[in-house]
Design an enzyme around this catalytic site. Structure first.
Site, mmCIF file in Angstrom:
data_model
loop_
_atom_site.group_PDB
_atom_site.id
_atom_site.type_symbol
_atom_site.label_atom_id
_atom_site.label_comp_id
_atom_site.label_asym_id
_atom_site.label_seq_id
_atom_site.Cartn_x
_atom_site.Cartn_y
_atom_site.Cartn_z
ATOM 1 N N SER A 200 0.837 -1.202 0.000
ATOM 2 C CA SER A 200 0.000 0.000 0.000
ATOM 3 C C SER A 200 0.874 1.256 0.000
ATOM 4 O O SER A 200 1.634 1.481 -0.941
ATOM 5 C CB SER A 200 -0.959 -0.049 1.191
ATOM 6 N N ASP B 239 -9.997 -5.601 -3.867
ATOM 7 C CA ASP B 239 -9.449 -4.557 -2.997
ATOM 8 C C ASP B 239 -10.304 -3.299 -3.143
ATOM 9 O O ASP B 239 -10.368 -2.691 -4.216
ATOM 10 C CB ASP B 239 -8.003 -4.276 -3.429
ATOM 11 N N HIS C 132 -7.283 -6.105 0.261
ATOM 12 C CA HIS C 132 -6.124 -5.285 0.632
ATOM 13 C C HIS C 132 -5.415 -5.814 1.885
ATOM 14 O O HIS C 132 -4.440 -5.231 2.334
ATOM 15 C CB HIS C 132 -6.611 -3.852 0.891
#
Length: 295
Positions: A156, A237, A272
Site C-alpha cells: 500500500s 481490494d 487489501h
C-alpha cells in the site's frame, strides 16, 4: 548510540529481533524489526536483505506478525527488515488528527513543509540512516547482513515507498516488489493529501519525483530491459476500486516507456488485507531471492 534489543522471538527456525535506536533523521527513537533466518545464525557468512515497507497506520509489528515473510525468508536464507512508517513522539500540531497523514503515514518522502520538515525525513531514514545503523561498524547485526545485496518490497503506502525509492535510486536495491501499491500518488486522494502536506500544495513538479508512475517514464528507466519489478493487486481490494492505487496508470506508463522486466498481476478475489499478502509473500521473497543470488 546503537540498537537496543527490546525482544527476541523464535520464528521459522530463525529469530525476530524487535529493536529501537535514536534517529538523527527524525529526531526520535525509531522502532525496527529484524528477522534473521537460520542460515545467518548457523554460519559465518552474511545473508542478503529484503526491506519491507509498511502501509498507512502500521508499525514494524504488523507484517512481521501477519505477513508470513519469515516463512519464505527462512527457506531462502535472507534477512527481513521491517522499519516504522513515520517518526513517533514529535508531538507536532495535527500529527495524530488523521489516519492517512502524519503519524503512521510518512509516505517515505523527506518533508519540506513546516512543521513536518522537522522530522518527517523517511526517504533519508530508509535509504541512508537505517542501512548505516544496521550494516555499519559497531552494529551487532552487521556481521549477519550483506550490505551489498539488498532488495525492497512493501504494501500500500509501503508499496509506493518501495517502488519510488527503487526507481529514484537505481543500483541501490537489486529488485523491487509491491502489494497493492499506491502506484500513482499524484493522481489519488491519499497521495494528493500527503504530497500537499509534506511537499507543498502547488509544488507539483516535486510531487512527480516521488511517484512511481512518473519515475518509470524518466530518462533513468525509459527503454530499460531488466527492471526487476513485481506488483500484485487484488481485484476485490476496495481501495483499488476507489481509485487510490491506480496500478493501471503505472502499467500504462511502463508500456509507453518501453520498460521490460515489470510484472503486474491482478489476483482474482483478493482484497487489501494481510490474508492477501500472506498468500503471496513466498513468491515475493522468491522474486527478491532470485536477484539476490539465492535462486
Amino acid at each position: 548510540m546503537g540498537l537496543t534489543v527490546k525482544a527476541t522471538i523464535a520464528s521459522f527456525g530463525g529469530k525476530l529481533f524487535k529493536l529501537s535506536h535514536p534517529s538523527t533523521s527524525t529526531g526520535t527513537d525509531m522502532a525496527v524489526n529484524l528477522y534473521l533466518p537460520p542460515q545467518a545464525l548457523k554460519s559465518q557468512s552474511k545473508v542478503p536483505v529484503l526491506i519491507y515497507l509498511s502501509g498507512l497506520t502500521c508499525t514494524p509489528d504488523n507484517c512481521s506478525e501477519k505477513g508470513f515473510f519469515q516463512h519464505g525468508a527462512s527457506q531462502r536464507g535472507l534477512a527481513i527488515v521491517y522499519p516504522d512508517t513515520s517518526p513517533r513522539g514529535l508531538n507536532l500540531p495535527g500529527e495524530k488528527d488523521a489516519w492517512d497523514f502524519g503519524e503512521g503515514a510518512g509516505f517515505y518522502v523527506d518533508a519540506t513543509q513546516e512543521p513536518w520538515a522537522k522530522g518527517y525525513k523517511m526517504d533519508t531514514y530508509i535509504t541512508r540512516e537505517l542501512p548505516s545503523v544496521l550494516f555499519g561498524e559497531g552494529s551487532e547485526f552487521g556481521k549477519y547482513l550483506d550490505a551489498d545485496k539488498v532488495s525492497i518490497t512493501g504494501h500500500s503506502m509501503g508499496g509506493h515507498g518501495a517502488l519510488s525509492l527503487y526507481l529514484k535510486n537505481p543500483g541501490m536495491y537489486k529488485s523491487v516488489s509491491a502489494f497493492a501499491p499506491i502506484a500513482n500518488p499524484c493522481e489519488c486522494a491519499w497521495g494528493k493529501k500527503a504530497f500537499a502536506g509534506y511537499l507543498g500544495e502547488h509544488n507539483k513538479e516535486e510531487w512527480k519525483k516521488h511517484d512511481a508512475t512518473e519515475l518509470i517514464k524518466g530518462e533513468k528507466w525509459r527503454g530499460h530491459k531488466d527492471a526487476r519489478v513485481l506488483v500484485d493487486v487484488g481485484t476485490a481490494d476496495n481501495f483499488y476500486k476507489q481509485g487510490q492505487l491506480l496500478p493501471e496508470n503505472f502499467e500504462k506508463a511502463v508500456k509507453e516507456a518501453g520498460v521490460e522486466g515489470v510484472k503486474i498481476r491482478y489476483q482474482e478475489d483478493y482484497d487489501h488485507s494481510y490474508y492477501f499478502m500472506a498468500s503471496f509473500s513466498d513468491e515475493h521473497v522468491d522474486h527478491a531471492a532470485k536477484y539476490l543470488g539465492l535462486l
